[in-house]
Motif scaffolding. Structure first.
Motif, short mmCIF file in Angstrom:
data_model
loop_
_atom_site.label_atom_id
_atom_site.label_comp_id
_atom_site.label_asym_id
_atom_site.label_seq_id
_atom_site.Cartn_x
_atom_site.Cartn_y
_atom_site.Cartn_z
N THR A 408 0.91 -1.32 0.05
CA THR A 408 -0.04 -0.09 -0.03
C THR A 408 0.72 1.27 0.06
O THR A 408 0.75 2.29 -0.82
CB THR A 408 -0.90 0.17 1.46
OG1 THR A 408 -1.69 -1.20 1.28
CG2 THR A 408 -1.86 1.29 1.15
N THR A 409 1.86 1.18 0.89
CA THR A 409 2.83 2.61 1.11
C THR A 409 3.53 2.92 -0.43
O THR A 409 3.41 3.87 -0.89
CB THR A 409 3.68 2.35 2.17
OG1 THR A 409 3.30 2.04 3.16
CG2 THR A 409 4.60 3.62 2.01
N ASP A 410 4.08 1.79 -1.01
CA ASP A 410 4.63 1.91 -2.49
C ASP A 410 3.68 2.62 -3.56
O ASP A 410 3.63 3.12 -4.27
CB ASP A 410 5.30 0.73 -2.93
CG ASP A 410 6.78 0.79 -2.33
OD1 ASP A 410 7.11 1.63 -1.62
OD2 ASP A 410 7.29 -0.64 -2.37
N SER A 411 2.37 2.01 -3.30
CA SER A 411 1.18 2.11 -4.16
C SER A 411 0.89 3.56 -3.94
O SER A 411 0.77 4.41 -5.03
CB SER A 411 0.04 1.35 -4.07
OG SER A 411 0.41 -0.15 -4.11
N VAL A 497 -7.02 4.40 -2.54
CA VAL A 497 -5.93 3.87 -2.12
C VAL A 497 -5.09 5.14 -1.42
O VAL A 497 -4.65 5.07 -0.34
CB VAL A 497 -5.07 3.06 -2.93
CG1 VAL A 497 -3.46 2.75 -2.40
CG2 VAL A 497 -5.75 1.99 -3.54
N LEU A 498 -5.20 6.17 -2.21
CA LEU A 498 -4.47 7.40 -1.76
C LEU A 498 -4.85 7.91 -0.33
O LEU A 498 -4.20 8.26 0.61
CB LEU A 498 -4.45 8.56 -2.66
CG LEU A 498 -3.39 8.74 -3.82
CD1 LEU A 498 -3.95 9.63 -4.94
CD2 LEU A 498 -2.25 8.78 -3.29
N LYS A 499 -6.26 7.74 -0.27
CA LYS A 499 -7.09 8.29 0.90
C LYS A 499 -6.93 7.22 2.20
O LYS A 499 -7.40 7.46 3.31
CB LYS A 499 -8.41 8.54 0.65
CG LYS A 499 -8.88 9.76 -0.27
CD LYS A 499 -10.04 9.76 -0.69
CE LYS A 499 -10.56 10.77 -1.64
NZ LYS A 499 -11.78 10.97 -2.07
N GLY A 500 -6.33 6.43 1.88
CA GLY A 500 -6.07 5.21 2.97
C GLY A 500 -7.17 4.44 3.23
O GLY A 500 -7.48 3.46 4.23
N GLN A 501 -8.00 4.24 2.15
CA GLN A 501 -9.44 3.51 2.48
C GLN A 501 -9.30 2.13 1.66
O GLN A 501 -10.13 1.41 2.19
CB GLN A 501 -10.53 4.25 1.71
CG GLN A 501 -10.78 5.52 2.19
CD GLN A 501 -11.68 6.45 1.41
OE1 GLN A 501 -12.25 6.02 0.14
NE2 GLN A 501 -12.36 7.46 1.77
N LEU A 502 -8.27 1.61 1.11
CA LEU A 502 -8.01 0.27 0.41
C LEU A 502 -6.31 0.06 0.86
O LEU A 502 -5.55 0.81 0.97
CB LEU A 502 -8.31 0.40 -1.12
CG LEU A 502 -9.69 0.38 -1.48
CD1 LEU A 502 -9.64 0.54 -2.92
CD2 LEU A 502 -10.50 -0.79 -1.02
#
Length: 602
Positions: A408-411, A497-502
């Motif tokens: 997720t972080t790299d994404s 993903v950017l918002k931390g929802q996925l």
């Protein structure tokens, strides 16, 4: 024929006890003289849906076939079953053509195969209008659609002619490859209602799909053929040069291989095709010019030596394996440069900008398929609009035993960089900014070097970053827009993903994970208090072993290797072997001793 039924003809002429899914539905619509469209997978038995009604009709069935080279094989097959069929094309002498036309007028034949180009000849079409045509079957109908993968304008030219054939014959379009867009286009062109469209599904449960990334292709093929030396298969390459080079290479290695492409003389192509059909050669190395209409049931594998230009062509070509229903395999050898080659073909092709844009989109869809980590058949079926709720369990992705890790972080880093770059650049530039590249293309836009994401992933290689961007695109976090110069855009789920929802997960080798940690450690990570304590104990163990062996301590492991052990605390064999300085020999000798120290400290 009056007392015969479709079921009795199926048994007596074709030798089958039961119809396959959808066959009888199509036949009944044809017998009712309707306009129908049959979308059935390669090997699904499309030909029976017009050959069988031909036996029940009093008149003639006209089959429009795209390849002259296959007409003789198809007619020979029908003759073998006692079905009176013939063909008319440029391979016949004028005398033979005249005789066959006379026999057609006399009612000797039930079926006639012709090309669409021949129908456009006015004198020949005048002849067709004199015949009692009851059914017009259009094989490979997807080539009629400008949205199909093999558009042929000559097919469109026959549409107005169909309306001029006396007696209002039934019309049947047949194809194995049709997206929703192509299906709707074909319905409109052929005047087919929704209820007269038979879609049996695209699943081929006996066909195992496999994708191999960045392998030595020649070596892979050589080993694959060695393991499958008694099996028949097709290898598709992108260019004539690739075909000829691989053909010569395989024959030098003792493989009975044939080759086929449009640059060979017609006589040689025909000879190669017959050698393959008669099992005189094991493998046919070919461009996409080979295979349409080939009904060889015992093809056990199809290898794509290069990535095809679109999913429809890929699906049609892999469908030539396992037509007998027995297990078969389709292998795609993926390399990023294959995608560039397909884009080059589009750039050099003729056609409108809209057509080229459509072709670029198809290349990107193919690239996404090749880079997904989801079930391959499930992804493929979804592309054709068929939604399934389960994985196949036997494709290379389903059998992938690599560890699923959180990326997720790299994404988020990649997605944030795309946004910071105003979603106005392509994959190569996005990767360069993340890498912190200082080449001329980046310096041209000096503001890019001032972005907070510039150099954010400098520890990764450009190749690795490019591959990771392909993965994010394949699984829908990014999308590509534009023609010859495409740009990356963040999708709706990418924004989540950017918002931390996925959470984003990806399969990665444990050894690769460990090696990435080692690389980071080697670049200056400080030891914590507990790391220092473990480091001291590892050094103590090393001194003890060195004294016992009568050798200097550094010959066992260097300080740097022990430091990485202290930071990473490897738990598995793979993680231990991933540490720089731990070779297989030293692993065998010292692994247990140092592992015990780490376990006690854990």
């Amino acid at each position: 024929m009056q007392n015969l039924t479709p079921q009795t003809i199926l048994k007596e002429k074709f030798g089958y006890d039961n119809f396959r899914t959808g066959q009888l539905d199509v036949i009944e619509k044809v017998l009712a003289h309707k306009h129908a469209l049959a979308i059935m997978p390669t090997g699904g038995g499309k030909s029976i849906t017009y050959q069988l009604p031909a036996m029940l009709f009093d008149g003639i069935t006209l089959v429009i076939s795209p390849l002259i080279s296959l007409m003789k094989d198809q007619v020979d097959g029908l003759d073998a079953m006692g079905i009176d069929a013939t063909f008319l094309n440029s391979t016949l002498s004028g005398q033979v053509q005249a005789q066959r036309m006379s026999d057609l007028r006399s009612g000797y034949y039930k079926m006639l195969y012709v090309s669409p180009e021949r129908l456009e000849i006015s004198s020949f079409f005048d002849f067709i209008q004199q015949l009692p045509i009851e059914l017009v079957a259009i094989d490979e109908a997807h080539v009629m659609s400008q949205w199909g993968h093999d558009f042929r304008p000559s097919y469109l030219n026959i549409l107005p002619l169909l309306a001029k054939i006396p007696g209002n014959p039934a019309v049947l379009g047949l194809t194995a490859t049709a997206t929703d867009r192509v299906r709707q286009n074909l319905q409109q062109l052929l005047g087919v209602a929704d209820e007269d469209t038979i879609l049996t599904g695209f699943a081929r449960d006996n066909l195992a799909l496999k994708i191999a990334h960045n392998v030595d292709k020649r070596q892979y093929v050589q080993e694959y053929l060695r393991e499958n030396k008694d099996q028949s298969g097709i290898i598709y390459a992108a260019t004539r040069k690739q075909v000829d080079e691989l053909y010569e290479f395989l024959n030098k290695k003792g493989v009975k291989a044939g080759h086929y492409h449009a640059g060979l003389p017609e006589r040689e192509r025909q000879a190669m095709q017959e050698a393959f059909l008669f099992d005189e050669v094991q493998v046919m190395v070919a461009t996409n010019a080979f295979g349409m209409g080939i009904n060889k049931p015992n093809v056990r594998f199809v290898i794509h030596y290069s990535v095809p230009g679109n999913i429809e062509a890929y699906y049609q070509e892999i469908g030539r394996a396992g037509r007998d229903g027995l297990p078969a395999e389709a292998v795609l050898l993926y390399a990023p440069q294959d995608i560039h080659l397909q884009e080059f073909f589009v750039q050099k092709s003729e056609g409108t900008e809209e057509h080229k844009q459509n072709e670029y989109n198809k290349i990107r869809e193919m690239n996404a398929f090749a880079n997904t980590q989801s079930c391959l058949p499930r992804y493929l079926l979804g592309y054709f609009g068929e939604i399934v709720d389960h994985d196949c369990g036997h494709c290379s992705n389903c059998l992938d035993s690599r560890e699923m890790v959180d990326v997720t972080t790299d994404s988020q880093r990649v997605l944030a960089n795309v946004v910071r770059m105003n979603q106005s650049f392509g994959k190569a530039m996005v990767a360069k900014v993340l890498k912190g590249s200082q080449d001329a293309t980046v310096k041209k836009y000096d503001y890019l070097m001032k972005l907070p994401t510039y150099g954010l992933m400098k520890d990764r290689t450009l190749k690795d970053l490019s591959s990771f961007i392909d993965y994010l695109t394949a699984d829908g976090y990014l999308r590509i827009e534009g023609g010859e110069f495409p740009v990356l855009k963040v999708t709706e789920i990418g924004a989540r993903v950017l918002k931390g929802q996925l959470v984003v997960e990806k399969r990665v080798n444990r050894r690769v994970i460990a090696q990435q940690k080692v690389t980071s450690a080697a670049k200056g990570l400080k030891l914590s208090e507990s790391d220092n304590k473990l480091f001291a104990e590892l050094k103590s163990k090393r001194l003890e072993l060195a004294r016992e062996a009568g050798i200097p301590p550094f010959l066992i492991f260097s300080d740097k290797t022990l430091m990485n052990m202290a930071i990473l605390r490897p738990q598995t064999d793979e993680e231990f072997l991933a540490i720089s300085g731990v070779g297989e020999k030293k692993f065998d000798i010292y692994h247990k001793e140092f592992a015990d120290v780490i376990v006690k400290q854990h």
